[in-house]
Design an enzyme around this catalytic site. Structure first.
Site, short mmCIF file in Angstrom:
data_model
loop_
_atom_site.label_atom_id
_atom_site.label_comp_id
_atom_site.label_asym_id
_atom_site.label_seq_id
_atom_site.Cartn_x
_atom_site.Cartn_y
_atom_site.Cartn_z
N HIS A 3 -10.70 19.22 -0.38
CA HIS A 3 -10.97 18.90 1.03
C HIS A 3 -10.90 17.39 1.24
O HIS A 3 -11.82 16.65 0.90
CB HIS A 3 -12.34 19.44 1.45
N ARG A 35 13.14 -22.10 -1.20
CA ARG A 35 14.25 -21.47 -1.91
C ARG A 35 15.58 -21.93 -1.31
O ARG A 35 15.88 -21.67 -0.14
CB ARG A 35 14.12 -19.95 -1.82
N GLU A 93 -9.70 7.08 4.09
CA GLU A 93 -10.53 7.02 5.30
C GLU A 93 -9.75 7.44 6.55
O GLU A 93 -9.80 6.81 7.60
CB GLU A 93 -11.17 5.64 5.45
#
Length: 392
Positions: A143, A276, A371
């Site tokens: 569950h 970069r 959650e």
């Protein structure tokens, strides 16, 4: 170890809307993360180990029950302060934020809101300092999205309750001193019980082989004829609404926390893109990278505004479950998308532990599920605006 050069984006000048207290609380948490989390978190994540030594620091910055009144050991802060603390901690790591979220919203909150005065005085001050750590037992092996189907039960034995069942995917379980456990009585009504480590028949086996939340301790809660004192029942609310009320508080914290993870990925990608050099210029000077970065800061800004307004509603006692679901769903999706885009900006370097992005990306794969899954939160919004529940 690379220095933590993080600079928080604030494109719409939200700092102007925060109180002096909000900024002090946030900046204290930010500096703690830079000092105590950033230097160690990659190692602990690689080793799949929770850094227990940070518990005292979490308590010091008010991460345990910041909105709990001072008389019970909390900081007595408002909901926006709570959100900002969660934002800063998750900027460091989602697993560390999970530890704080569980302690605050899923352990301290129900004891304060649903518990007796004796329970408040017994547990809350020690939870606030981290002397006691807690966990929250709702999800079961069979569950998850349907907690009302829980099989964990307790019986009234006269002078105590007898608890049997099991919970799964429980953050903090392996080291928790207490567990707020949700179980059905003989009439099938859901109640909360405080179960303490050391009670005979109560065990907390750890969950291993995780690719996500590796710096967080996850486990099970097993109850085999556990005798729970009757004074450990949370008496002030029963039914499924009781644990769901706790989850509202935790989901609210997640809606802020996810912004922290997104901020870190964006800041890392922006800094890397400026440094970069390819084809004789920084990749930040190219259209495709600017598109990625511009979309990132736009989505972060939208999420910040959503969380801030929700915080105001929480402070006023007006925030609804559906509004919280919208923010949790939107902000976590935003964060996981930014993590994926930021990883591409870094190219191959994005998968290494030298940068935080891949760790955030893996962590957010859990945050988008726990959650309340991404899809369930969508259906909560759908039910709210149409009046029809599509998931029952």
């Amino acid at each position: 170890m690379k220095p933590d050069l993080f600079e928080a984006p604030d494109y719409y000048h939200l700092d102007d809307l925060f109180s002096e207290e909000h900024l002090l609380v946030r900046d204290a948490a930010r500096q703690w993360v830079k000092r105590d989390i950033s230097p160690i978190i990659e190692t602990y994540a690689q080793n799949a180990e929770f850094p227990k030594q940070i518990i005292g620091g979490l308590a010091e910055i008010g991460a345990f029950g910041p909105y709990i009144p001072e008389e019970y050991g909390g900081a007595g802060l408002d909901q926006i302060s709570y959100g900002l603390i969660m934002q800063e901690i998750e900027r460091g790591d989602s697993g560390v934020r999970s530890t704080a979220s569980v302690q605050s919203s899923l352990v301290m909150y129900p004891i304060y809101t649903y518990g007796t005065e004796e329970q408040r005085k017994k547990y809350l001050p020690k939870l606030a300092t981290g002397e006691l750590m807690g966990c929250f037992g709702l999800t079961e092996p069979n569950h998850g999205s349907n907690p009302s189907g829980m099989e964990t039960k307790y019986r009234d034995m006269g002078d105590h309750y007898l608890l049997n069942g099991a919970k799964l995917w429980i953050s903090n379980a392996p080291f928790a001193d207490i567990a707020v456990v949700w179980a059905k009585n003989e009439e099938g009504r859901i109640h909360g019980l405080i179960v303490e480590r050391g009670m005979e028949g109560f065990t907390t086996p750890e969950t291993h082989n995780k690719w996500s939340l590796r710096a967080s301790a996850t486990g099970e809660l097993i109850f085999d004829n556990v005798k729970v004192p009757k004074e450990n029942l949370l008496p002030k609310k029963s039914g499924l609404g009781a644990p769901l009320g706790c989850l509202d508080s935790a989901r609210y914290g997640i809606s802020w926390g996810a912004i922290g993870a997104a901020m870190d990925c964006y800041d890392t990608a922006l800094r890397y893109a400026k440094e970069r050099i390819q084809f004789g210029k920084p990749i930040a000077a190219t259209q495709l990278q600017q598109k990625k970065l511009a979309e990132m800061i736009t989505e972060i800004t939208k999420a910040q505004l959503l969380a801030f307004r929700l915080g105001q509603l929480k402070n006023e006692g007006k925030a609804t479950t559906a509004q919280i679901s919208m923010a949790k769903r939107n902000n976590v999706e935003m964060a996981i998308n930014i993590a994926r885009e930021a990883r591409q900006v870094l190219g191959g370097m994005g998968i290494t532990g030298e940068y935080s992005i891949m760790r955030h990306m893996m962590n957010l794969e859990s945050v988008i599920t726990y959650e309340g899954t991404h899809d369930i939160h969508l259906l909560i919004t759908g039910a709210d605006i149409t009046g029809y529940q599509a998931f029952k």
